[in-house]
Design an enzyme around this catalytic site. Structure first.
Site, short mmCIF file in Angstrom:
data_model
loop_
_atom_site.label_atom_id
_atom_site.label_comp_id
_atom_site.label_asym_id
_atom_site.label_seq_id
_atom_site.Cartn_x
_atom_site.Cartn_y
_atom_site.Cartn_z
N HIS A 150 0.82 -1.21 0.00
CA HIS A 150 0.00 0.00 0.00
C HIS A 150 0.85 1.26 0.00
CE1 HIS A 150 0.43 -0.22 4.50
NE2 HIS A 150 0.48 1.10 4.36
N ASP A 180 0.04 -7.55 1.21
CA ASP A 180 0.52 -6.19 1.44
C ASP A 180 2.04 -6.13 1.51
OD1 ASP A 180 0.26 -3.47 1.67
OD2 ASP A 180 -0.14 -3.49 3.82
N GLY A 251 3.24 6.48 8.42
CA GLY A 251 4.63 6.65 8.04
C GLY A 251 5.48 5.47 8.46
N ASN A 252 5.02 4.68 9.45
CA ASN A 252 5.72 3.48 9.88
C ASN A 252 5.50 2.31 8.92
OD1 ASN A 252 5.54 4.41 13.20
ND2 ASN A 252 7.34 3.32 12.46
N SER A 253 4.52 2.42 8.03
CA SER A 253 4.21 1.31 7.13
C SER A 253 5.44 0.84 6.39
CB SER A 253 3.16 1.74 6.10
OG SER A 253 1.87 1.50 6.58
N LEU A 308 -9.33 -22.00 -2.13
CA LEU A 308 -10.19 -23.15 -1.90
C LEU A 308 -11.60 -22.88 -2.40
CD1 LEU A 308 -10.34 -25.99 -0.68
CD2 LEU A 308 -10.83 -24.94 1.54
N GLY A 309 -12.07 -21.64 -2.29
CA GLY A 309 -13.40 -21.30 -2.78
C GLY A 309 -14.50 -21.46 -1.75
N VAL A 310 -14.21 -21.07 -0.51
CA VAL A 310 -15.22 -21.16 0.55
C VAL A 310 -15.25 -19.85 1.34
CG1 VAL A 310 -15.07 -23.65 0.85
CG2 VAL A 310 -13.58 -22.16 2.19
#
Length: 507
Positions: A150, A180, A251-253, A308-310
């Site tokens: 991000h 991320d 800013g820590n990201s 998996l689709g659940v």
């Protein structure tokens, strides 16, 4: 929902260029480099020889934070980005109901994916210039850097500022919004690099140290402890976050989280806040997850994730009693997507997944992270609980890059009008099409205000699909299931496109 005061936000900081401002660092001295560094800050910097690897700090009752900062601080960098973004590229506060103090932060994630929260997209708005500030850290002497996806999202220009104040234009090798994680490279040699640790060895209560550039304040160190492990956040189910109380702010990201020995165990990514600032809860991506993604990005330019689709949810005590489980654990399947790996393997709504490839699934987030971090096409062995007994299924995972399939309606639910306190009827053909039930389920027309279903949170307009995992198509089926006088039942309902289990205690 017009206003919600509590938000999960990413720890990035950004400034629009409408007023010709700059969100660069504030140019503070190199606080952690000693007097020699301060004396030479104005002199032209030259690349140094490749430093020796940072040795583990000796174990002790109290971590030597001064030594950690001295050793690892030079490998922590500031990341400044610039680009343009339109309203259609982000969820603005005007369109999503965010508090006004977050209007100018395009890096937030506001309960993304949570049922009941809808995002209205603006259209045709002009592109607006923005600048942003984040953090990162060097993992190899030849200029490989990790940060958050991000932080560099939509950025056309990315600049990395080292602790010795040199600046480099950075190339984004790739970013993965699912976890991320982003990987950058700068054209430099002989750089200081962090020592990488193992997040799986962390325990709640272990000391940790975060270094980054909150609000553009370079080389800021904050300390705390591990508050929890394996946290599953809304919209971030692929990542088993490390929760800490180390102060992390915009800013820590992308900055590193160190353990007590000075090894990186996570990437600081998000905070839980009512105001937009730190309030005691911060979350880091485990370094094991980040390195797995990094390897894929370096090799192919992108990361792939299994699917998996659940749709799953946690099992609480009430649901565990309804399904006959000895204790409340596992991932309860609330929905199975058509054509998905789960459907092909035979999974059904009402199944409780207890293990995946032999690893115990304590909560839904555990399963989500295990599946997402597996390779598409790989086979996973699932231990499930169905009809009061354990069974084993094998599923070949699909890819998260595949276009999502609509949910199936193989299992449906219902309620009884007396013990449950409901008035229900079959769905009309139009209601069936709107709900996507293919003729299954019963519509809740009304409730007894003091009835069991009303107390449990069932609402008029809900479509009841199953009881304890058994499909319901008529009141006769409801009465048949409830004839054994259970003390508690688990109702599968569909509400405004979302599917969830509701435990209902019965007197």
């Amino acid at each position: 929902m017009k206003t919600v005061s509590t938000v999960l936000i990413t720890a990035g900081v950004t400034t629009a260029l409408v007023a010709a401002g700059s969100a660069g660092a504030l140019g503070l001295p190199a606080l952690f480099k000693g007097n020699a560094a301060a004396d030479t800050a104005s002199a032209p910097a030259t690349p140094s020889a490749t430093p020796a690897p940072v040795a583990p700090l000796p174990p002790g009752s109290v971590p030597d934070y001064r030594a950690i900062v001295r050793q690892a601080g030079p490998a922590v960098v500031g990341v400044t980005v610039a680009g343009t973004r339109g309203q259609e590229d982000s969820d603005s506060s005007a369109s999503s109901g965010l508090p006004p103090e977050l209007e100018n932060d395009p890096f937030f994630q506001f309960f993304r994916g949570m049922p009941g929260f809808q995002f209205r997209r603006g259209g045709g708005s002009p592109k607006t210039p923005f600048r942003g500030q984040g953090s990162g850290f060097i993992i190899s002497a030849d200029g490989l850097i990790l940060t958050n996806a991000h932080v560099v999202r939509d950025a056309k220009d990315v600049t990395v500022k080292l602790s010795d104040r040199r600046e480099f234009a950075a190339k984004v090798l790739g970013s993965d919004p699912v976890t991320d994680v982003a990987v950058l490279r700068i054209d430099a040699k002989g750089l200081p690099a962090v020592r990488l640790g193992d997040a799986s060895t962390l325990e709640v209560g272990d000391p940790v140290l975060a270094i980054g550039a909150p609000y553009g304040l370079e080389q800021t160190a904050t300390q705390g402890i591990v508050s929890a492990k394996g946290r599953s956040l809304p919209g971030d189910s692929a990542v088993p976050f490390i929760q800490t109380d180390a102060a992390v702010n915009p800013g820590n990201s992308g900055g590193p989280l160190f353990d007590g020995t000075g090894a990186v165990v996570g990437i600081n990514a998000q905070i839980y806040s009512r105001s937009g600032g730190f309030q005691g809860l911060s979350f880091a991506i485990p370094i094991n997850v980040a390195l797995q993604v990094k390897d894929q990005i370096v090799a192919t330019g992108h990361a792939r994730h299994g699917q998996l689709g659940v749709m799953v949810q946690d099992v609480n005590q009430a649901l565990a009693e309804s399904f006959g489980l000895a204790q409340p654990e596992g991932a309860l399947v609330a929905r199975v997507n058509k054509g998905s790996a789960a459907e092909k393997a035979g999974l059904q709504p009402g199944d409780v997944i207890l293990e995946a490839n032999g690893q115990r699934v304590i909560q839904a987030g555990t399963l989500s992270s295990l599946i997402s971090l597996a390779a598409p096409g790989s086979t996973v062995t699932l231990k499930i609980w169905r009809d009061q007994r354990a069974q084993t299924l094998r599923a070949q995972l699909g890819s998260a890059d595949d276009k999502p399939n609509p949910p199936t309606s193989a299992s449906d639910s219902a309620d009884e009008s007396n013990r449950l306190g409901l008035r229900v009827r079959p769905l009309t053909p139009q209601e069936q099409r709107q709900a996507g039930t293919d003729g299954n389920g019963l519509l809740v027309e009304g409730l007894d205000g003091s009835g069991a279903a009303a107390r449990a949170g069932v609402e008029p307009g809900d479509v009841l699909l199953s009881i304890n995992g058994k499909p319901i198509r008529s009141l006769d089926e409801v009465r048949k299931i409830l004839k054994d006088q259970p003390k508690q039942v688990a109702l599968l309902i569909r509400r405004q496109g979302d599917t969830l289990f509701v435990p209902v205690p019965l007197k």
